[in-house]
Scaffold this motif. Structure first.
Motif, PDB file in Angstrom:
ATOM      1  N   LYS A 290      14.257  69.516  47.046  1.00 50.66           N
ATOM      2  CA  LYS A 290      14.652  70.758  46.685  1.00 50.66           C
ATOM      3  C   LYS A 290      15.702  71.175  45.446  1.00 50.66           C
ATOM      4  O   LYS A 290      15.795  71.999  45.167  1.00 50.66           O
ATOM      5  N   VAL A 291      15.904  70.110  44.988  1.00 46.77           N
ATOM      6  CA  VAL A 291      17.129  70.337  43.801  1.00 46.77           C
ATOM      7  C   VAL A 291      16.569  70.526  42.378  1.00 46.77           C
ATOM      8  O   VAL A 291      15.298  69.982  42.233  1.00 46.77           O
ATOM      9  N   THR A 292      16.842  71.526  41.850  1.00 49.91           N
ATOM     10  CA  THR A 292      16.360  71.526  39.870  1.00 49.91           C
ATOM     11  C   THR A 292      17.777  70.939  39.657  1.00 49.91           C
ATOM     12  O   THR A 292      18.592  70.869  38.923  1.00 49.91           O
ATOM     13  N   TRP A 293      16.509  69.703  39.036  1.00 50.51           N
ATOM     14  CA  TRP A 293      17.590  68.988  38.234  1.00 50.51           C
ATOM     15  C   TRP A 293      17.265  69.267  36.808  1.00 50.51           C
ATOM     16  O   TRP A 293      16.550  69.820  36.323  1.00 50.51           O
ATOM     17  N   PRO A 294      18.955  69.491  35.919  1.00 53.31           N
ATOM     18  CA  PRO A 294      18.517  69.840  34.981  1.00 53.31           C
ATOM     19  C   PRO A 294      17.400  69.194  33.953  1.00 53.31           C
ATOM     20  O   PRO A 294      17.482  67.675  34.070  1.00 53.31           O
ATOM     21  N   SER A 295      17.072  69.457  32.866  1.00 57.90           N
ATOM     22  CA  SER A 295      15.896  68.662  31.849  1.00 57.90           C
ATOM     23  C   SER A 295      16.723  67.817  30.553  1.00 57.90           C
ATOM     24  O   SER A 295      18.196  68.077  31.072  1.00 57.90           O
ATOM     25  N   ARG A 296      16.688  67.140  30.017  1.00 61.76           N
ATOM     26  CA  ARG A 296      17.338  66.145  28.817  1.00 61.76           C
ATOM     27  C   ARG A 296      18.101  66.822  28.060  1.00 61.76           C
ATOM     28  O   ARG A 296      19.490  66.594  28.033  1.00 61.76           O
ATOM     29  N   LYS A 297      17.183  68.285  27.550  1.00 59.76           N
ATOM     30  CA  LYS A 297      18.010  68.797  26.991  1.00 59.76           C
ATOM     31  C   LYS A 297      19.353  70.027  27.068  1.00 59.76           C
ATOM     32  O   LYS A 297      20.063  70.165  26.498  1.00 59.76           O
ATOM     33  N   GLU A 298      18.711  69.954  28.188  1.00 57.36           N
ATOM     34  CA  GLU A 298      20.461  70.864  29.123  1.00 57.36           C
ATOM     35  C   GLU A 298      21.218  69.849  29.048  1.00 57.36           C
ATOM     36  O   GLU A 298      22.510  69.625  29.026  1.00 57.36           O
ATOM     37  N   THR A 299      21.076  69.290  29.614  1.00 57.36           N
ATOM     38  CA  THR A 299      22.125  67.765  30.032  1.00 57.36           C
ATOM     39  C   THR A 299      23.190  67.325  28.246  1.00 57.36           C
ATOM     40  O   THR A 299      24.495  67.455  28.792  1.00 57.36           O
TER      41      THR A 299
ATOM     42  N   ILE B  55      22.851  69.339  26.055  1.00 53.69           N
ATOM     43  CA  ILE B  55      24.008  70.395  25.355  1.00 53.69           C
ATOM     44  C   ILE B  55      25.073  70.645  26.580  1.00 53.69           C
ATOM     45  O   ILE B  55      26.209  70.953  25.545  1.00 53.69           O
ATOM     46  N   SER B  56      25.004  70.659  28.256  1.00 56.25           N
ATOM     47  CA  SER B  56      26.403  70.609  28.284  1.00 56.25           C
ATOM     48  C   SER B  56      27.397  69.613  27.815  1.00 56.25           C
ATOM     49  O   SER B  56      28.211  69.606  28.235  1.00 56.25           O
ATOM     50  N   THR B  57      26.755  68.247  27.487  1.00 57.45           N
ATOM     51  CA  THR B  57      28.130  67.334  27.229  1.00 57.45           C
ATOM     52  C   THR B  57      28.530  67.973  26.564  1.00 57.45           C
ATOM     53  O   THR B  57      29.718  67.385  26.256  1.00 57.45           O
ATOM     54  N   ILE B  58      27.675  67.708  25.182  1.00 59.57           N
ATOM     55  CA  ILE B  58      27.956  68.210  23.441  1.00 59.57           C
ATOM     56  C   ILE B  58      28.917  69.153  24.607  1.00 59.57           C
ATOM     57  O   ILE B  58      30.122  69.439  23.466  1.00 59.57           O
TER      58      ILE B  58
ATOM     59  N   VAL C 268      31.195  70.032  26.728  1.00 61.25           N
ATOM     60  CA  VAL C 268      31.847  69.396  27.410  1.00 61.25           C
ATOM     61  C   VAL C 268      33.230  68.990  26.444  1.00 61.25           C
ATOM     62  O   VAL C 268      34.024  68.839  26.225  1.00 61.25           O
ATOM     63  N   LEU C 269      32.426  67.858  25.280  1.00 62.49           N
ATOM     64  CA  LEU C 269      32.795  67.258  24.603  1.00 62.49           C
ATOM     65  C   LEU C 269      33.962  68.131  23.444  1.00 62.49           C
ATOM     66  O   LEU C 269      35.054  68.269  23.007  1.00 62.49           O
ATOM     67  N   VAL C 270      33.303  68.999  22.663  1.00 68.17           N
ATOM     68  CA  VAL C 270      33.371  69.982  22.159  1.00 68.17           C
ATOM     69  C   VAL C 270      35.635  71.066  22.855  1.00 68.17           C
ATOM     70  O   VAL C 270      35.809  70.617  22.017  1.00 68.17           O
ATOM     71  N   MET C 271      34.853  71.761  24.108  1.00 67.22           N
ATOM     72  CA  MET C 271      36.415  72.435  25.300  1.00 67.22           C
ATOM     73  C   MET C 271      37.003  70.430  24.721  1.00 67.22           C
ATOM     74  O   MET C 271      38.367  71.140  24.889  1.00 67.22           O
ATOM     75  N   VAL C 272      36.959  69.640  25.514  1.00 68.16           N
ATOM     76  CA  VAL C 272      38.005  68.658  25.376  1.00 68.16           C
ATOM     77  C   VAL C 272      38.859  68.991  23.924  1.00 68.16           C
ATOM     78  O   VAL C 272      39.836  68.229  24.615  1.00 68.16           O
TER      79      VAL C 272
END
Length: 66
Positions: free
Chosen positions: A20-29, A31-34, A36-40
């Protein structure tokens, strides 16, 4: 007290819930990682500058009294 579930039933329930879990796509992952790194990097820079300014101000305050 809760009744005990046998391991086979438990793993069936886990598999059902995981499906039932909606897993993020590779692209979404990526973008989210980038983001997070920018905010850090932004937070680290901000706190470094704030620390330097506060250290300078405290140093001035200590020298005035002595």
């Amino acid at each position: 007290m809760a009744s005990r579930t046998n391991p086979f039933t438990f793993f069936q329930q886990v598999r059902t819930e995981v499906s039932k879990v909606t897993w993020p796509s590779r692209k979404e992952t990526m973008i989210s990682t980038i983001m997070v790194l920018v905010m850090v990097a932004f937070a680290a820079t901000f706190f470094f500058v704030a620390d330097q300014i506060l250290g300078y101000v405290v140093g001035l305050a200590m020298n005035v009294g002595g």
